[in-house]
Design an enzyme around this catalytic site. Structure first.
Site, PDB file in Angstrom:
ATOM      1  N   GLN A 111     -29.837-121.758 -15.195  1.00 21.85           N
ATOM      2  CA  GLN A 111     -30.364-122.515 -16.317  1.00 21.85           C
ATOM      3  C   GLN A 111     -29.387-122.596 -17.492  1.00 21.85           C
ATOM      4  OE1 GLN A 111     -34.394-121.262 -17.266  1.00 21.85           O
ATOM      5  NE2 GLN A 111     -34.901-121.005 -15.109  1.00 21.85           N
ATOM      6  N   GLU A 120     -11.627-108.977 -12.012  1.00 23.26           N
ATOM      7  CA  GLU A 120     -10.550-109.301 -11.080  1.00 23.26           C
ATOM      8  C   GLU A 120     -10.814-108.702  -9.701  1.00 23.26           C
ATOM      9  OE1 GLU A 120      -6.716-107.405 -11.804  1.00 23.26           O
ATOM     10  OE2 GLU A 120      -5.768-109.368 -11.619  1.00 23.26           O
ATOM     11  N   ASN A 238     -37.530-126.221 -10.723  1.00 29.18           N
ATOM     12  CA  ASN A 238     -36.100-126.546 -10.720  1.00 29.18           C
ATOM     13  C   ASN A 238     -35.648-127.243  -9.442  1.00 29.18           C
ATOM     14  OD1 ASN A 238     -34.335-125.449 -13.164  1.00 29.18           O
ATOM     15  ND2 ASN A 238     -36.114-124.104 -12.916  1.00 29.18           N
TER      16      ASN A 238
END
Length: 249
Positions: A111, A120, A238
């Site tokens: 969202q 890393e 969604n």
């Protein structure tokens, strides 16, 4: 009236952004239409390869399912895989340029203002930094987000991190160096740092969990828990937003 160059520049930029539209896009789409004022598309593209760095000499383009929706104001960079019916909302950042790769599973949602990034995962000699990776089904990731997961507004998942299926990460919640199980809830402004949260548990709003002893004592999600079905509803909304935006674009 005197000519104000700064105001003129702002007006031109505003017009350019308006012309770009607001529909969802996927990698490589619309390149022919977005040429403006000698500026290359790659400089403005919100979906692009990671740069070459001392720890990574291979640029990688995101892989995005055709049914996913990435808003033009969201950024997806580098070794990112986005599954089917995923909604990536405005101002979200999925940036796989240091911690790699990043995975977002089917029907999950990222969202507004959400950040996915990682520490890393490859050193400057090309060797994997194992402590900054999580393993799922024999593959290693900086950040892994499972299926039917909701990452609510302004939450952050910073690798190494794993979020299991059907889990809700609430507004402004934070996950770092942690594994969150299936069917969990992190209520707004809560955090999990350096822990494994068992399946079916929740972290109350504002609570910061930094020890495994605390994580093991987290309350279980029961039938009377107020947010037991919140994630189901958010995923439903969604998935249909992604479909609707794609149809409109």
């Amino acid at each position: 009236m005197r000519f104000n160059k700064q105001i003129f520049t702002i007006l031109i930029l505003s017009l350019s952004l308006t012309l770009l539209g607001s529909g969802c896009i996927s990698e490589g789409e619309g390149a022919e239409d977005n040429i403006a004022q000698e500026i290359t598309v790659s400089e403005f593209s919100n979906i692009r390869e990671n740069p070459i760095t001392p720890w990574n000499s291979e640029p990688t383009t995101p892989v995005i399912d055709s049914t996913a929706c990435v808003d033009p104001q969201a950024s997806v960079i580098g070794n990112v895989t986005i599954g089917a019916s995923v909604m990536v909302s405005p101002m979200a950042s999925i940036r796989s340029d240091e911690g790699m790769p990043i995975f977002v599973g089917n029907r999950s949602n990222v969202q507004d203002g959400v950040v996915l990034h990682g520490l890393e995962t490859v050193d400057e000699e090309g060797k994997p930094v194992e402590k900054n990776l999580v393993e799922v089904d024999g593959k290693k990731y900086a950040v892994y987000v499972g299926e039917n997961v909701s990452l609510a507004h302004q939450s952050q998942v910073h690798g190494p991190a794993y979020v299991g299926n059907d889990t809700f990460i609430g507004m402004q919640a934070f996950v770092f160096k942690s594994k969150i199980g299936n069917n969990c809830v992190l209520e707004p402004t809560s955090a999990a740092i350096g822990v494994t949260v068992p399946d079916g548990r929740y972290i109350p709003a504002g609570m910061v969990v930094t020890s495994q002893t605390e994580a093991d004592k987290l309350p279980e999600i029961t039938d009377d828990y107020a947010y037991k079905h919140t994630n189901e509803a958010v995923v439903y909304v969604n998935v249909h937003l992604a479909e609707g935006y794609n149809e409109a674009s």
